[in-house]
Design a protein around this motif. Structure first.
Motif, short mmCIF file in Angstrom:
data_model
loop_
_atom_site.label_atom_id
_atom_site.label_comp_id
_atom_site.label_asym_id
_atom_site.label_seq_id
_atom_site.Cartn_x
_atom_site.Cartn_y
_atom_site.Cartn_z
N LYS A 120 16.30 -11.01 6.81
CA LYS A 120 15.67 -12.26 7.24
C LYS A 120 14.92 -12.90 6.08
N ALA A 121 15.21 -14.16 5.81
CA ALA A 121 14.58 -14.87 4.69
C ALA A 121 13.14 -15.24 5.03
N MET A 122 12.22 -14.88 4.14
CA MET A 122 10.80 -15.14 4.32
C MET A 122 10.26 -15.96 3.15
N ILE A 123 9.07 -16.52 3.31
CA ILE A 123 8.42 -17.21 2.20
C ILE A 123 7.96 -16.14 1.21
N PRO A 124 8.43 -16.21 -0.04
CA PRO A 124 8.13 -15.14 -0.99
C PRO A 124 6.91 -15.38 -1.87
N ASP A 225 8.34 -31.64 -7.54
CA ASP A 225 8.16 -32.66 -6.50
C ASP A 225 7.53 -32.12 -5.22
N VAL A 226 7.90 -30.91 -4.80
CA VAL A 226 7.46 -30.42 -3.49
C VAL A 226 6.08 -29.76 -3.52
N LYS A 353 23.13 -15.84 -0.37
CA LYS A 353 23.05 -16.11 1.06
C LYS A 353 21.60 -16.18 1.53
N ASP A 354 21.27 -17.25 2.22
CA ASP A 354 19.96 -17.49 2.84
C ASP A 354 18.83 -17.65 1.83
N VAL A 355 19.16 -17.75 0.53
CA VAL A 355 18.13 -17.98 -0.48
C VAL A 355 17.91 -19.48 -0.65
N GLN A 356 16.66 -19.89 -0.58
CA GLN A 356 16.30 -21.29 -0.80
C GLN A 356 15.21 -21.34 -1.88
N LEU A 357 15.51 -22.01 -2.98
CA LEU A 357 14.58 -22.08 -4.10
C LEU A 357 14.26 -23.53 -4.43
N PHE A 358 12.99 -23.79 -4.75
CA PHE A 358 12.55 -25.13 -5.10
C PHE A 358 11.81 -25.17 -6.43
N ASP A 359 11.49 -24.00 -6.96
CA ASP A 359 10.82 -23.90 -8.26
C ASP A 359 11.04 -22.51 -8.82
N GLY A 360 10.44 -22.24 -9.97
CA GLY A 360 10.59 -20.92 -10.58
C GLY A 360 9.41 -20.01 -10.35
N GLY A 362 7.34 -20.00 -7.31
CA GLY A 362 7.04 -19.64 -5.93
C GLY A 362 5.88 -20.41 -5.33
N LEU A 363 5.39 -21.43 -6.03
CA LEU A 363 4.33 -22.26 -5.47
C LEU A 363 4.83 -23.09 -4.30
N ALA A 364 6.13 -23.34 -4.27
CA ALA A 364 6.71 -24.14 -3.19
C ALA A 364 6.79 -23.31 -1.91
N SER A 365 6.10 -23.75 -0.88
CA SER A 365 6.08 -23.00 0.38
C SER A 365 7.37 -23.15 1.16
#
Length: 478
Positions: A120-124, A225-226, A353-360, A362-365
């Motif tokens: 299950k993908a969680m906020i890391p 941006d986020v 699979k199921d990985v969502q990244l917005f930065d390097g 992890g500040l992006a929630s």
């Protein structure tokens, strides 16, 4: 007809009060029936065999490493079962302690010893930096270094019109005075003092203009941006290919908006202190053609850059590494290019699979990563990453955690913290055995408070510490 006769004959043989009048006739009948039965069976099997395509199977001979009759086999199996069992039973006792919105996994000696929602993908949060580290080591390679150059045209008396300070993306350009002021002091920094000394040694005495910052290697987006507005300037940024002291100018209370100007200011201040004269204030501009390199300085190798990022959870380093990954992959130094390259590398590893990244960093929630992805990377980089992570009770973001516990000085980990998020992934080295690998991501309101997450961390650490090299196979061998 023959079966009726057999039935009667058998009935006769089974009756105690009657004797067969003709034994020879009975034997002849039985023999005839047997021949007919075997004949029919033979014909049936022959017809079946004729319809089967025969294949010559390749015979593979396997030589056991340990003899099948060796007394060592049972002790070896018993050793593994006993040692892993202590960990798996301990995990079963604490699994109910993890919040519902959590994923956790524990492995040792190639065996999954416990898990909860591991797919299950969680906020890391900052555990994301493990992904950034792994991809950087794969794409840029461990020996990669950054180079920062200073260009100009010196005349015979050491004068130049302007001094162009060209950023190569090094996230750890620092002044000694800045390092001394940091909560988590920069490790393996690239000394700006040494660069200033090199310029003076090259004969620089006077600049009729100023130090000019050049940061064209990366784009000019200073923040992701986020990110929330309150993360700007505090948690990370402003970002740029030329950055000194995380964008700070010593003696100023706030960071300048432009990191290239801030870097130029820091270098000009150091050169002034070394007797170099200037005729104008620092600025930023493009690099003209035809200039010569007066001095340059190289960073520590990538492994040291990654270590600083993981140990101190350095957000600026993570974001600049991401841009460098993009630059190396597509010649575009941007967050977007870096994220594309990271996603492509994860796909090559079959971990996207199921990985969502917005930065390097992890500040992006909005980021999401399953624990199983961390487990795969921890195992793949098990010879490299443990030495690049913070040590419990000693260094970085866990220097004040796990002190006076059995894992102090041993456990290596990467933390992650946001509001309602707490993460810990890493290793527990075991003497004379491979390390225990673990990942824990917890998403729950208030879980980032010490009173909430530390009891869970400590319970997990106690379970991990049940792993040991004993009883060994030799100790159990008869």
């Amino acid at each position: 007809m023959r079966f009726t006769q057999v039935s009667r004959v058998n009935s006769g043989f089974g009756a105690r009060s009657r004797q067969s009048a003709n034994p020879l006739r009975t034997i002849t009948i039985l023999a005839t029936v047997g021949i007919l039965l075997f004949g029919g069976l033979y014909l049936a099997l022959s017809r079946t065999a004729s319809r089967v395509t025969h294949r010559n199977d390749r015979v593979v001979t396997t030589v056991p490493r340990v003899s099948l009759l060796s007394a060592r086999r049972a002790p070896n199996t018993l050793s593994i079962i006993t040692r892993t069992g202590k960990v798996s039973r301990g995990f079963a006792n604490i699994v109910s302690d993890f919040p519902t919105q959590s994923c956790v996994a524990v492995e040792w000696m190639g065996t999954r010893l416990g898990s909860l929602n591991s797919t299950k993908a969680m906020i890391p949060a900052s555990a994301t930096k493990v992904i950034t580290a792994a991809v950087a080591l794969e794409v840029l390679k461990p020996g990669f270094t950054y180079t920062t150059n200073v260009l100009g045209t010196l005349d015979a008396v050491g004068t130049t019109a302007d001094l162009f300070f060209v950023g190569g993306g090094d996230p750890l350009l620092v002044r000694n005075e800045y390092v001394a002021s940091e909560k988590y002091p920069t490790t393996s920094g690239t000394s700006l003092e040494k660069l200033a000394d090199s310029l003076v040694a090259a004969g620089l005495r006077r600049v009729t203009g100023s130090v000019v910052g050049v940061d064209s290697r990366y784009d000019d987006k200073r923040f992701v941006d986020v990110w929330p507005q309150d993360f700007h300037f505090t948690e990370s940024g402003p970002l740029g290919a030329l950055m000194v002291d995380d964008g700070v100018v010593l003696g100023q209370t706030t960071k300048p908006d432009d990191p290239a100007v801030a870097a130029a200011t820091e270098l000009q201040n150091l050169l002034n202190a070394r007797g170099v004269l200037f005729g104008a204030l620092p600025r930023r501009d493009a690099l003209p053609s035809g200039l010569a390199t007066i001095a340059s300085i190289q960073s520590a190798p990538l492994t040291s850059i990654v270590q600083e990022m993981l140990v101190n959870s350095d957000n600026n380093t993570a974001e600049m590494l991401l841009k460098e990954i993009g630059f190396a992959s597509t010649a575009t130094g941007s967050t977007a290019a870096g994220l594309t390259a990271v996603t492509e590398q994860l796909a090559k590893w079959k971990l996207d699979k199921d990985v969502q990244l917005f930065d390097g960093s992890g500040l992006a929630s909005d980021g999401r990563i399953p624990c199983d992805v961390f487990m795969s990377l921890l195992n793949t980089f098990s010879t490299t990453l443990p030495g690049l992570m913070a040590t419990a009770g000693e260094t970085g973001t866990i220097r004040d955690t796990f002190d006076r516990t059995a894992v102090a000085g041993k456990l290596r980990g990467k933390t992650g913290t946001l509001n309602g998020v707490k993460a810990l992934v890493g290793y527990l080295p075991i003497t004379n055995a491979g390390p225990v690998t673990f990942s824990l991501l917890m998403n729950k309101t208030g879980i980032d408070n010490q009173g909430s997450y530390r009891p869970i961390w400590y319970s997990l650490a106690d379970v991990l510490n049940r792993a040991s090299a004993s009883p060994s196979m030799e100790q159990l061998t008869p």
